[in-house]
Design a protein around this motif. Structure first.
Motif, PDB file in Angstrom:
ATOM      1  N   ARG A 462       0.834  -1.205   0.000  1.00 38.83           N
ATOM      2  CA  ARG A 462       0.000   0.000   0.000  1.00 38.83           C
ATOM      3  C   ARG A 462       0.870   1.257   0.000  1.00 38.83           C
ATOM      4  O   ARG A 462       0.568   2.239  -0.685  1.00 38.83           O
ATOM      5  N   LEU A 463       1.937   1.232   0.792  1.00 38.93           N
ATOM      6  CA  LEU A 463       2.836   2.390   0.833  1.00 38.93           C
ATOM      7  C   LEU A 463       3.445   2.637  -0.542  1.00 38.93           C
ATOM      8  O   LEU A 463       3.525   3.789  -0.994  1.00 38.93           O
ATOM      9  N   ASP A 464       3.881   1.565  -1.205  1.00 38.50           N
ATOM     10  CA  ASP A 464       4.420   1.726  -2.565  1.00 38.50           C
ATOM     11  C   ASP A 464       3.393   2.371  -3.492  1.00 38.50           C
ATOM     12  O   ASP A 464       3.718   3.266  -4.282  1.00 38.50           O
ATOM     13  N   ALA A 465       2.163   1.917  -3.400  1.00 43.47           N
ATOM     14  CA  ALA A 465       1.111   2.439  -4.281  1.00 43.47           C
ATOM     15  C   ALA A 465       0.852   3.918  -4.021  1.00 43.47           C
ATOM     16  O   ALA A 465       0.683   4.722  -4.948  1.00 43.47           O
ATOM     17  N   VAL A 466       0.812   4.276  -2.730  1.00 42.93           N
ATOM     18  CA  VAL A 466       0.563   5.680  -2.386  1.00 42.93           C
ATOM     19  C   VAL A 466       1.720   6.560  -2.841  1.00 42.93           C
ATOM     20  O   VAL A 466       1.517   7.629  -3.462  1.00 42.93           O
ATOM     21  N   LEU A 467       2.949   6.159  -2.543  1.00 39.91           N
ATOM     22  CA  LEU A 467       4.102   6.977  -2.942  1.00 39.91           C
ATOM     23  C   LEU A 467       4.196   7.090  -4.455  1.00 39.91           C
ATOM     24  O   LEU A 467       4.547   8.157  -4.984  1.00 39.91           O
ATOM     25  N   ALA A 468       3.896   5.999  -5.172  1.00 41.66           N
ATOM     26  CA  ALA A 468       3.940   6.051  -6.640  1.00 41.66           C
ATOM     27  C   ALA A 468       2.905   7.029  -7.174  1.00 41.66           C
ATOM     28  O   ALA A 468       3.180   7.806  -8.098  1.00 41.66           O
ATOM     29  N   ALA A 469       1.698   7.000  -6.580  1.00 41.05           N
ATOM     30  CA  ALA A 469       0.646   7.925  -7.022  1.00 41.05           C
ATOM     31  C   ALA A 469       1.043   9.371  -6.746  1.00 41.05           C
ATOM     32  O   ALA A 469       0.824  10.273  -7.578  1.00 41.05           O
ATOM     33  N   LEU A 470       1.638   9.612  -5.591  1.00 39.73           N
ATOM     34  CA  LEU A 470       2.052  10.978  -5.251  1.00 39.73           C
ATOM     35  C   LEU A 470       3.190  11.454  -6.144  1.00 39.73           C
ATOM     36  O   LEU A 470       3.210  12.614  -6.584  1.00 39.73           O
ATOM     37  N   LEU A 471       4.140  10.568  -6.421  1.00 41.47           N
ATOM     38  CA  LEU A 471       5.258  10.955  -7.278  1.00 41.47           C
ATOM     39  C   LEU A 471       4.781  11.216  -8.702  1.00 41.47           C
ATOM     40  O   LEU A 471       5.204  12.182  -9.349  1.00 41.47           O
ATOM     41  N   ASP A 472       3.875  10.376  -9.176  1.00 41.50           N
ATOM     42  CA  ASP A 472       3.292  10.612 -10.507  1.00 41.50           C
ATOM     43  C   ASP A 472       2.569  11.958 -10.546  1.00 41.50           C
ATOM     44  O   ASP A 472       2.619  12.680 -11.541  1.00 41.50           O
ATOM     45  N   ALA A 473       1.887  12.296  -9.453  1.00 44.65           N
ATOM     46  CA  ALA A 473       1.167  13.571  -9.388  1.00 44.65           C
ATOM     47  C   ALA A 473       2.136  14.747  -9.453  1.00 44.65           C
ATOM     48  O   ALA A 473       1.876  15.756 -10.124  1.00 44.65           O
ATOM     49  N   CYS A 474       3.270  14.627  -8.764  1.00 45.10           N
ATOM     50  CA  CYS A 474       4.265  15.702  -8.805  1.00 45.10           C
ATOM     51  C   CYS A 474       4.818  15.864 -10.214  1.00 45.10           C
ATOM     52  O   CYS A 474       5.057  16.989 -10.683  1.00 45.10           O
ATOM     53  N   ARG A 475       5.039  14.756 -10.897  1.00 43.76           N
ATOM     54  CA  ARG A 475       5.519  14.848 -12.280  1.00 43.76           C
ATOM     55  C   ARG A 475       4.461  15.469 -13.192  1.00 43.76           C
ATOM     56  O   ARG A 475       4.774  16.293 -14.055  1.00 43.76           O
ATOM     57  N   THR A 476       3.201  15.079 -12.993  1.00 47.46           N
ATOM     58  CA  THR A 476       2.119  15.691 -13.766  1.00 47.46           C
ATOM     59  C   THR A 476       2.028  17.176 -13.470  1.00 47.46           C
ATOM     60  O   THR A 476       1.803  17.998 -14.373  1.00 47.46           O
ATOM     61  N   LEU A 477       2.213  17.528 -12.205  1.00 49.60           N
ATOM     62  CA  LEU A 477       2.202  18.943 -11.828  1.00 49.60           C
ATOM     63  C   LEU A 477       3.265  19.707 -12.600  1.00 49.60           C
ATOM     64  O   LEU A 477       2.999  20.803 -13.141  1.00 49.60           O
ATOM     65  N   GLY A 478       4.475  19.158 -12.683  1.00 53.19           N
ATOM     66  CA  GLY A 478       5.527  19.829 -13.437  1.00 53.19           C
ATOM     67  C   GLY A 478       5.168  19.979 -14.904  1.00 53.19           C
ATOM     68  O   GLY A 478       5.422  21.018 -15.522  1.00 53.19           O
ATOM     69  N   GLU A 479       4.544  18.949 -15.481  1.00 51.80           N
ATOM     70  CA  GLU A 479       4.159  19.017 -16.895  1.00 51.80           C
ATOM     71  C   GLU A 479       3.088  20.079 -17.129  1.00 51.80           C
ATOM     72  O   GLU A 479       3.182  20.877 -18.069  1.00 51.80           O
ATOM     73  N   GLU A 480       2.064  20.089 -16.290  1.00 47.86           N
ATOM     74  CA  GLU A 480       0.954  21.015 -16.506  1.00 47.86           C
ATOM     75  C   GLU A 480       1.301  22.449 -16.129  1.00 47.86           C
ATOM     76  O   GLU A 480       0.678  23.390 -16.609  1.00 47.86           O
ATOM     77  N   LEU A 481       2.308  22.617 -15.275  1.00 45.46           N
ATOM     78  CA  LEU A 481       2.744  23.978 -14.924  1.00 45.46           C
ATOM     79  C   LEU A 481       3.594  24.622 -16.014  1.00 45.46           C
ATOM     80  O   LEU A 481       3.803  25.836 -16.003  1.00 45.46           O
ATOM     81  N   ALA A 482       4.100  23.811 -16.945  1.00 45.68           N
ATOM     82  CA  ALA A 482       5.092  24.310 -17.904  1.00 45.68           C
ATOM     83  C   ALA A 482       4.653  25.566 -18.653  1.00 45.68           C
ATOM     84  O   ALA A 482       5.450  26.495 -18.825  1.00 45.68           O
ATOM     85  N   PRO A 483       3.403  25.673 -19.156  1.00 46.52           N
ATOM     86  CA  PRO A 483       3.038  26.921 -19.826  1.00 46.52           C
ATOM     87  C   PRO A 483       2.942  28.120 -18.890  1.00 46.52           C
ATOM     88  O   PRO A 483       3.120  29.254 -19.313  1.00 46.52           O
ATOM     89  N   PHE A 484       2.656  27.865 -17.620  1.00 48.97           N
ATOM     90  CA  PHE A 484       2.421  28.938 -16.664  1.00 48.97           C
ATOM     91  C   PHE A 484       3.722  29.407 -15.997  1.00 48.97           C
ATOM     92  O   PHE A 484       3.999  30.605 -15.946  1.00 48.97           O
ATOM     93  N   LEU A 485       4.468  28.448 -15.475  1.00 50.14           N
ATOM     94  CA  LEU A 485       5.723  28.742 -14.776  1.00 50.14           C
ATOM     95  C   LEU A 485       6.815  27.857 -15.361  1.00 50.14           C
ATOM     96  O   LEU A 485       7.179  26.828 -14.779  1.00 50.14           O
ATOM     97  N   PRO A 486       7.358  28.223 -16.520  1.00 47.85           N
ATOM     98  CA  PRO A 486       8.326  27.332 -17.170  1.00 47.85           C
ATOM     99  C   PRO A 486       9.565  27.064 -16.327  1.00 47.85           C
ATOM    100  O   PRO A 486      10.081  25.946 -16.319  1.00 47.85           O
ATOM    101  N   ASN A 487      10.049  28.064 -15.603  1.00 51.87           N
ATOM    102  CA  ASN A 487      11.241  27.860 -14.776  1.00 51.87           C
ATOM    103  C   ASN A 487      10.943  26.909 -13.614  1.00 51.87           C
ATOM    104  O   ASN A 487      11.696  25.971 -13.339  1.00 51.87           O
TER     105      ASN A 487
END
Length: 518
Positions: A462-487
């Motif tokens: 369960r811990l692996d699943a939660v951490l993987a979901a959170l890490l994926d979310a952080c990566r998605t956050l970086g992708e979706e922020l790119a047009p707004f805050l490229p740096n």
């Protein structure tokens, strides 16, 4: 093996800002327009579309001449100095400009203005006549008494000058009906709807022909001479509006850039402030119709930034220097305030306190805290090695987070298509909200304790699943922020990027907290 022909190539996306007068240095109000245009350019590039992003400066204005005279500086020197300050905004604001045109210096411009003039003259839409009227230098526009407020320009609050001279006029009245049809059926899209209705109301009242030249004497000899009539100078708005095609080589013959970005299929998008709507939604399309050229597809209108309720303006003295602001607070903080705080409709009042509060809450306390928290947990509970996840079944407590990540791209695209930058930024922020909710609900530290204490394999999975979901979310956050805050997006992506052995970089603070405003 069956092969399928490739799909159609994506249509070009051409986005422009207005080109400001250079009677002074740039202010935050124009930075808003630049950042909005940059977000659109970056968003459409991410979608795989060919994009061209243009800005520039309007050098050939009487306002610039008067400001140079007041400063005791030769006009060209004065204009060059201030235009350089506008061109230098790309660094402090992290802009992805493809082109920058200066109307007094760029060799493409004069030839294009002259060609546009000749095309309109050839169909009989230019004529010379005597005129007397009330002229606002701030607007570079004649107004009728009925359009004034208590005898003053509604935009600048100044009393216009009475001017009488013989000028060239453009038959704007000829194009009233055509413009109405184009706007009503959506071929010329104006957003938001209130601004579209404003233009339709103007058309319903009827259009008057307008003066498109000034005497050399009144222009102080500054500007582009009228073709065939050197005693007259091309009206600054006619001159300036042409930049959208002159920058594409319209003045030459067979320009591939003009054919690709203006004459071909694709979107031609102008971002403009509400104060110059008439020029872009009425004058400019009519000029293009007269010349037999395609029209813009979209005119996207923003309202104003204010300081203490007063419009940010060079002439009013209510300026905020975006370069100084970015140096003090950071590019990410400036961009994020402009995108997160400014509404789709209505003016937005700026204070540095509000910018600092938003940056500390969303950047340091939101994006930065989330990414640091997740990467720290991966290091603490998994030795820095990214977890494998739980396969196709989402771990209870992660469903909302996965949905936010899955829907973010579409929600951002929908908001940007509606010219709602604040709504688009909020769609990205939902990932942060859901990630924090996921952490509170799943409590990874308790799963880690259960795994250690009881050698509990299910708790570890369960811990692996939660951490993987959170890490994926952080990566998605970086992708979706790119047009707004490229740096910032680049820093987030680097923090979440695993090395070949699967380990993450050590957690590093991504955003500083800003010092309180003294």
């Amino acid at each position: 093996m069956t092969t399928h022909p490739p799909g159609p190539a994506p249509a070009p996306f051409y986005v422009t800002t207005t080109i400001p007068y250079v009677n002074s240095r740039p202010h935050l109000g124009f930075a808003l327009e630049l950042v909005q245009a940059d977000v659109l350019a970056r968003h459409h590039r991410r979608a795989g579309e060919p994009v061209r992003f243009l800005s520039g400066t309007d050098d050939n204005s009487l306002k610039n001449v008067l400001a140079a005279e007041a400063a005791g500086v030769p006009v060209q020197e004065f204009v060059d100095r201030n235009a350089a300050a506008f061109a230098a905004l790309d660094g402090p604001l992290a802009l992805s400009l493809d082109d920058f045109i200066r109307t007094s210096r760029d060799p493409r411009h004069r030839a294009g203005v002259e060609r546009l003039w000749h095309r309109c003259a050839a169909v009989g839409d230019l004529y010379r006549t005597h005129y007397e009227g009330l002229y606002c230098v701030g607007c570079e526009q004649f107004w009728t008494p009925g359009e004034l407020v208590d005898g003053r320009c509604a935009e600048h609050g100044t009393e216009p000058q009475l001017v009488a001279e013989e000028n060239w006029f453009f038959r704007l009245s000829r194009w009233t009906g055509v413009l109405r049809e184009l706007i009503e059926d959506g071929r010329l899209r104006i957003e938001p709807a209130a601004r579209r209705n404003e233009v339709l109301a103007l058309l319903a009242r009827g259009l008057r022909d307008f003066s498109v030249s000034r005497s050399q004497h009144r222009a102080r000899g500054w500007g582009i001479p009228v073709p065939g009539d050197p005693g007259q100078v091309v009206y600054v708005w006619w001159d300036a509006l042409g930049n959208y095609v002159t920058s594409l080589g319209y003045g030459g013959q067979g320009s591939p850039e003009y054919e690709r970005w203006w004459a071909g299929e694709g979107r031609r998008v102008h971002l403009v402030g509400k104060g110059v709507l008439r020029f872009h939604a009425v004058y400019w399309p009519a000029m293009l119709l007269s010349a037999g050229l395609p029209l813009p597809t979209d005119i996207l209108v923003h309202d104003y930034l204010t300081v203490d309720g007063r419009k940010i303006s060079k002439s009013a003295g209510t300026t905020v220097d975006p370069v100084e602001l970015a140096a003090a607070c950071g590019t990410d903080a400036v961009r994020w305030w402009l995108l997160r705080e400014v509404p789709r409709t209505g003016d937005a009042d700026f204070t540095r306190e509000r910018l600092v509060a938003r940056a500390d809450a969303d950047l340091a306390g939101g994006f930065g805290n989330l990414v640091n928290r997740v990467v720290t947990m991966v290091h603490r509970f998994r030795g820095g090695t990214q977890p494998a996840g739980a396969g196709g079944v989402p771990e209870p407590g992660t469903e909302g987070l996965r949905a936010a990540c899955r829907d973010a791209a579409a929600d951002v695209a929908r908001a940007l298509d509606e010219v709602d930058f604040r709504g688009a930024a909020a769609a990205v922020w939902r990932i942060v909200d859901e990630a924090n909710r996921c952490i509170d609900e799943t409590r990874p530290w308790e799963l880690a304790r259960a795994e250690r204490r009881d050698r509990n394999a299910p708790a570890g999975e369960r811990l692996d699943a939660v951490l993987a979901a959170l890490l994926d979310a952080c990566r998605t956050l970086g992708e979706e922020l790119a047009p707004f805050l490229p740096n910032a997006a680049s820093r987030i992506a680097a923090q979440c990027a695993a090395a070949p052995d699967g380990t993450l970089p050590p957690p590093t603070p991504l955003f500083p907290r800003l010092a309180p405003v003294p």
